[in-house]
Scaffold this active site. Sequence first.
Site, mmCIF file in Angstrom:
data_model
loop_
_atom_site.group_PDB
_atom_site.id
_atom_site.type_symbol
_atom_site.label_atom_id
_atom_site.label_comp_id
_atom_site.label_asym_id
_atom_site.label_seq_id
_atom_site.Cartn_x
_atom_site.Cartn_y
_atom_site.Cartn_z
ATOM 1 N N TYR A 96 -19.251 -1.044 7.068
ATOM 2 C CA TYR A 96 -20.668 -0.841 7.353
ATOM 3 C C TYR A 96 -21.307 -0.004 6.246
ATOM 4 O O TYR A 96 -22.362 -0.360 5.695
ATOM 5 C CB TYR A 96 -20.824 -0.159 8.710
ATOM 6 C CG TYR A 96 -22.248 -0.074 9.202
ATOM 7 C CD1 TYR A 96 -22.852 -1.166 9.808
ATOM 8 C CD2 TYR A 96 -22.982 1.103 9.067
ATOM 9 C CE1 TYR A 96 -24.164 -1.096 10.267
ATOM 10 C CE2 TYR A 96 -24.286 1.183 9.531
ATOM 11 C CZ TYR A 96 -24.870 0.084 10.127
ATOM 12 O OH TYR A 96 -26.165 0.165 10.576
ATOM 13 N N LYS B 180 -24.175 -1.269 3.492
ATOM 14 C CA LYS B 180 -25.508 -0.672 3.426
ATOM 15 C C LYS B 180 -25.771 -0.027 2.063
ATOM 16 O O LYS B 180 -26.876 -0.146 1.511
ATOM 17 C CB LYS B 180 -25.682 0.344 4.551
ATOM 18 C CG LYS B 180 -25.619 -0.262 5.950
ATOM 19 C CD LYS B 180 -26.649 -1.358 6.151
ATOM 20 C CE LYS B 180 -26.693 -1.849 7.580
ATOM 21 N NZ LYS B 180 -27.717 -2.894 7.798
#
Length: 241
Positions: free
Chosen positions: A146, A150
Amino acid sequence: MDFTGRTVIITGAGKGIGRACARVMAARGAKVVAITRTQADLDSLATEIGCTTVQADLSSAAATRAAMAEAGPADMLINSAGINVLESSLEMSEAGYDAVLGINLRAALITCQEFARRRIEAGGGGAIVNITSIAGHRGFAEHLCYAASKAGLEGASRVMAKEFGPHGIRVNCVAPTITLTELAAEAWSDPAKSQPMMVRHPMERFAEADEVAETIAMLLSDDAKMTTGAVLPVDGGFLAV
C-alpha cells in the site's frame, strides 16, 4: 465551485472516498461517470445521484483501458480505486503484490494515460487528482505494498504534471490520513492500534470521506488553476508533527 457542463470520471466510486467524491461533484453540477467493480454499488449510486456507470475490475490492465474507453471523454479524472493487503514485509505474497500494486498504481497510471490522450486530442486542458495516502510518507506496519503504491503514484503524478502541463492538463494528489471508510475500518478497527495513531493528529480525529472529497473538488476547480504537481495532505496536521 461550479462544475456545470463538465464531466468527471471517478474510479472506485462505489464506496468510501470515491463515493463521497461522486456526491460532491454531482452536487456541484458535474456529470459523473462512475467506475467500480461491484455492480450493486453502481446501481445504488446511479439511483442516488443519476450518474453514468461503468462496471470494471481494475486489477486487469486490459479491463482498465476498456473501462476508460467506455467512460468516454471527460474534463476531469479522480483516481480513488484502491485496496490493501494487511501482511507484513516478511509475509507478503506474490498475490498481494499483484493485487495492491495492480489496482493502486498500475490502474491509476493507465487511467491517467487514457484520460490525457483524449484531452490532448480534444485540444488540451483538464485536471486529474490522484488519491494517495500519508502511508506513502510514514511507515505503518502491514502496509508494505500500500505504501509503495501510494508513494509511487505521487512520484508518477509529478512526472505527469511535467509532461502534461504544456497541454494545459493539471495533475495533483491528495494524501489523506486515516479516513473513516470500509477499508480503514478493516485496518484500524482495533482501539489498541487506532488510539496511538489518533493522538498523533493535532486535530485529534481521523478524516471523514466528505472532507477529502471537498479538497479534491477544490483542486479540480478553477480556484486551483495554477496548481499542478502538488501533493496536498488532508491529514489534520499529522505530517506536520
